[in-house]
Scaffold this active site. Structure first.
Site, PDB file in Angstrom:
ATOM      1  CE  LYS A 171      -6.843  -7.110   6.823  1.00  7.39           C
ATOM      2  NZ  LYS A 171      -6.164  -5.705   7.297  1.00  7.39           N
ATOM      3  CG  MET A 231      -2.189  -0.827   1.035  1.00  8.77           C
ATOM      4  SD  MET A 231      -3.092  -0.385  -0.128  1.00  8.77           S
ATOM      5  CE  MET A 231      -4.059   1.221   0.578  1.00  8.77           C
ATOM      6  N   GLY A 276     -10.086  -4.397   9.318  1.00  9.67           N
ATOM      7  CA  GLY A 276     -10.780  -3.089  10.074  1.00  9.67           C
ATOM      8  C   GLY A 276     -11.851  -2.842   9.200  1.00  9.67           C
ATOM      9  CB  ALA A 280     -10.192   5.302   6.239  1.00  3.95           C
ATOM     10  N   PRO A 281     -10.308   2.414   8.000  1.00  5.51           N
ATOM     11  CG  PRO A 281     -11.776   1.059   9.063  1.00  5.51           C
ATOM     12  CD  PRO A 281     -11.751   2.435   8.511  1.00  5.51           C
ATOM     13  CG  ASN A 282     -11.882  -0.625   2.199  1.00 10.34           C
ATOM     14  OD1 ASN A 282     -11.405   0.200   1.184  1.00 10.34           O
ATOM     15  ND2 ASN A 282     -11.836  -1.762   2.144  1.00 10.34           N
ATOM     16  CG  PHE A 283      -8.002   5.117   2.366  1.00  6.88           C
ATOM     17  CD1 PHE A 283      -8.166   6.624   2.514  1.00  6.88           C
ATOM     18  CD2 PHE A 283      -7.418   4.535   3.368  1.00  6.88           C
ATOM     19  CE1 PHE A 283      -7.711   6.969   3.630  1.00  6.88           C
ATOM     20  CE2 PHE A 283      -6.873   4.839   4.275  1.00  6.88           C
ATOM     21  CZ  PHE A 283      -6.916   6.349   4.866  1.00  6.88           C
ATOM     22  N   GLY A 309      -3.962   4.421   7.094  1.00  6.22           N
ATOM     23  CA  GLY A 309      -4.706   3.102   6.483  1.00  6.22           C
ATOM     24  C   GLY A 309      -4.111   1.952   7.431  1.00  6.22           C
ATOM     25  CG  HIS A 362      -8.172  -8.532   3.474  1.00  9.94           C
ATOM     26  ND1 HIS A 362      -9.273  -8.879   3.834  1.00  9.94           N
ATOM     27  CD2 HIS A 362      -7.843  -7.331   3.073  1.00  9.94           C
ATOM     28  CE1 HIS A 362      -9.671  -7.671   4.051  1.00  9.94           C
ATOM     29  NE2 HIS A 362      -9.072  -6.582   3.313  1.00  9.94           N
ATOM     30  CG  HIS A 363      -2.882  -9.484   1.131  1.00 13.14           C
ATOM     31  ND1 HIS A 363      -1.758  -9.416   2.154  1.00 13.14           N
ATOM     32  CD2 HIS A 363      -3.502  -8.489   1.212  1.00 13.14           C
ATOM     33  CE1 HIS A 363      -1.838  -8.434   2.781  1.00 13.14           C
ATOM     34  NE2 HIS A 363      -2.817  -7.829   2.125  1.00 13.14           N
TER      35      HIS A 363
END
Length: 263
Positions: free
Chosen positions: A156, A12, A162, A122-125, A96, A152-153
């Site tokens: 993680k 990210m 989140g 933010a848990p997700n953008f 993030g 998820h991959h």
């Protein structure tokens, strides 16, 4: 706006660096990594034309570079301490990194307000993910029987995600409390029914090849409803990150959740 990126070698963080470089009104002034080998980002072939210092110490970077905003995509065990350090230096933050407790968010909000600076966690953008959460919140009023599956991959570190936790929190605001599953159900394998939040079950899947995916499954007499969002590439998060960086200029507090700054 002068922007530094913490965790720039992560997937990210790497995408955030490329995004900042594309935006005309944003300037990349520093990057951070845990125990970096490089002193300048130009030592990395992909960024050989740039002149941006690499830091291993967050406080040192904040004091020397004095960025307008720091974007943090690191790991849960340092996310809170990083954000606290950034805010205590009166620098805006876009975070993030996941894994914050409600108590930590409350403390960070108090710091931001005392400094009168903007910050966003933010848990997700991804805008699509935010819409998914909002749709699920609305549906939960009418469909209290619900379970969340997040995928998820396999690199993680935290589970559930989140995004899943935030979705459950939002649904709990509108949903009648129902403890999902049979009252006398028995797990033949521990954890088979997933984690529990306010009676809702949350299941986490970790597999190579995945990026970030979530479905919220509702059930009722004779019908079902599934709301799903998929991020196939990390570019899906970048418009939300750039928007958040700019939005911090208008804030004097910490906001939790991208949905709270979308018009």
């Amino acid at each position: 706006m002068k922007v530094a990126v913490s965790g720039f070698k992560g997937r990210m963080g790497h995408e955030v660096v490329k995004t900042i470089l594309r935006e005309e009104d944003l300037e990349l002034v520093a990057v951070l990594d845990h125990e970096p080998k490089e002193k300048n980002i130009r030592e990395i072939v992909e960024f050989s034309s740039l002149d941006v210092p690499v830091y291993g110490d967050l406080s040192e970077m904040l004091e020397e570079i004095k960025p307008d905003c720091v974007v943090d995509f690191t790991i849960p065990k340092v996310g809170y301490s990083n954000t606290k350090t950034i805010l205590e230096h009166s620098v805006r933050a876009v975070v993030g990194t996941t894994g914050f407790t409600p108590e930590q968010i409350s403390e960070l909000k108090s710091i931001a307000e005392s400094k009168k600076i903007g910050a966003l966690i933010a848990p997700n953008f991804a805008v699509g993910a935010v819409l998914m959460m909002q749709f699920a919140q609305k549906a939960a009023k009418y469909f209290p029987n619900v379970e969340i599956i997040e995928l998820h991959h396999d690199n993680k570190l935290d589970a559930p995600s989140g995004t899943a936790v935030k979705t459950a929190e939002m649904m709990a605001e509108t949903r009648e409390f129902v403890k999902q599953g049979a009252a006398d159900e028995v797990e033949l394998i521990e954890g088979a029914r997933g984690g529990e939040y306010e009676g809702m079950r949350i299941h986490s899947v970790r597999l190579p090849g995945l990026v970030a995916h979530q479905e919220v499954i509702f059930g009722a007499e004779g019908q079902g409803l599934t709301i799903r969002h998929d991020s196939y590439d990390r570019i899906s998060f970048m418009s939300g990150v750039a928007l958040s960086v700019r939005k911090t200029k208008e804030l004097e507090t910490l906001i939790y959740g991208l949905e709270n700054i979308l018009d």
